[in-house]
Scaffold this active site. Structure first.
Site: not given
Length: 227
Positions: A62, A87, A114, A137, A141, A173, A207-208
């Site tokens: 993941e 993570e 990373d 993320d 921009k 999302d 976040f969902e």
């Protein structure tokens, strides 16, 4: 390891940061990291599933596991697989390990760093059952678009690391990120894509739920190598 794809300017993709390192270390987080990281951290060096999990399990990676809701749920629902949650966010790593300890999960480990570096430096060809990228993320921009995880060279990298028949799952999302993913997948000659299938095992917490509460649609992609 095999040669890793480079960006147009010759840099390895792993040198282009795809995350923002922001957090504070509380005493609780420090205590969890000190106590649990030796137990749940993947060993350094090339991926060896038996060394990581104590048995030869199919491995899922993941990318950016946050506070671990999805990784913990996957480990719980798929005891026949091992999952490595990569993570950079230290409080997220600490919380994930605490959840794993609480549930007694022995098929979950973490890479504190990373995920691209882990893919490049530690994972060999055909070693992964799946790669999960949930709510990354979005780098909204335009000048930061190169930092989005899904790019032509990282798709090459993921496909190389997946076993035959393996898959990449992406969820976001963020409408602009979803469109970026569609464009990158459409440009790639080796991928087949199914859009709109949400994995039943994944919890909506995080976040969902926030995205839906804000009225945003959830975009789901399942990517495999074209046969």
């Amino acid at each position: 390891m095999t040669d890793t794809p480079r960006t147009a300017d010759g840099r390895y993709r792993a040198t282009v940061r795809t995350f923002t390192p922001r957090w504070r270390m509380s005493p609780r987080v420090e205590e969890l990291m000190e106590r649990l990281l030796p137990r749940y951290a993947v060993p350094s060096g090339p991926l060896d599933p038996t060394a990581v999990f104590g048995r030869d399990l199919p491995v899922v990676l993941e990318v950016g596991s946050g506070y671990g809701e999805a990784a913990v749920a996957y480990a719980r629902e798929h005891p026949e697989h091992g999952i490595i949650a990569a993570e950079v966010h230290v409080p997220g790593v600490a919380t994930l390990m605490e959840k794993a300890e609480r549930e007694g999960l022995d098929n979950l480990r973490t890479f504190r760093g990373d995920a691209l570096e882990y893919l490049v430096e530690c994972v060999g060809r055909g070693q992964l059952e799946a790669v999960h990228l949930f709510f990354p993320d979005p780098w909204p921009k335009a000048r930061h678009a190169k930092r989005r995880f899904v790019q032509q060279d990282t798709l090459d990298l993921v496909l190389e690391r997946l076993r035959p028949g393996g898959h990449l799952l992406v969820a976001t999302d963020h409408a602009a990120y979803a469109e970026h993913v569609r464009e990158q997948l459409a440009q790639h000659p080796r991928v087949a894509v199914v859009e709109g299938e949400r994995p039943a095992w994944r919890p909506s917490a995080g976040f969902e739920d926030k995205g839906r509460a804000a009225g945003r649609a959830i975009h789901e992609f399942r990517v495999t190598e074209r046969g």
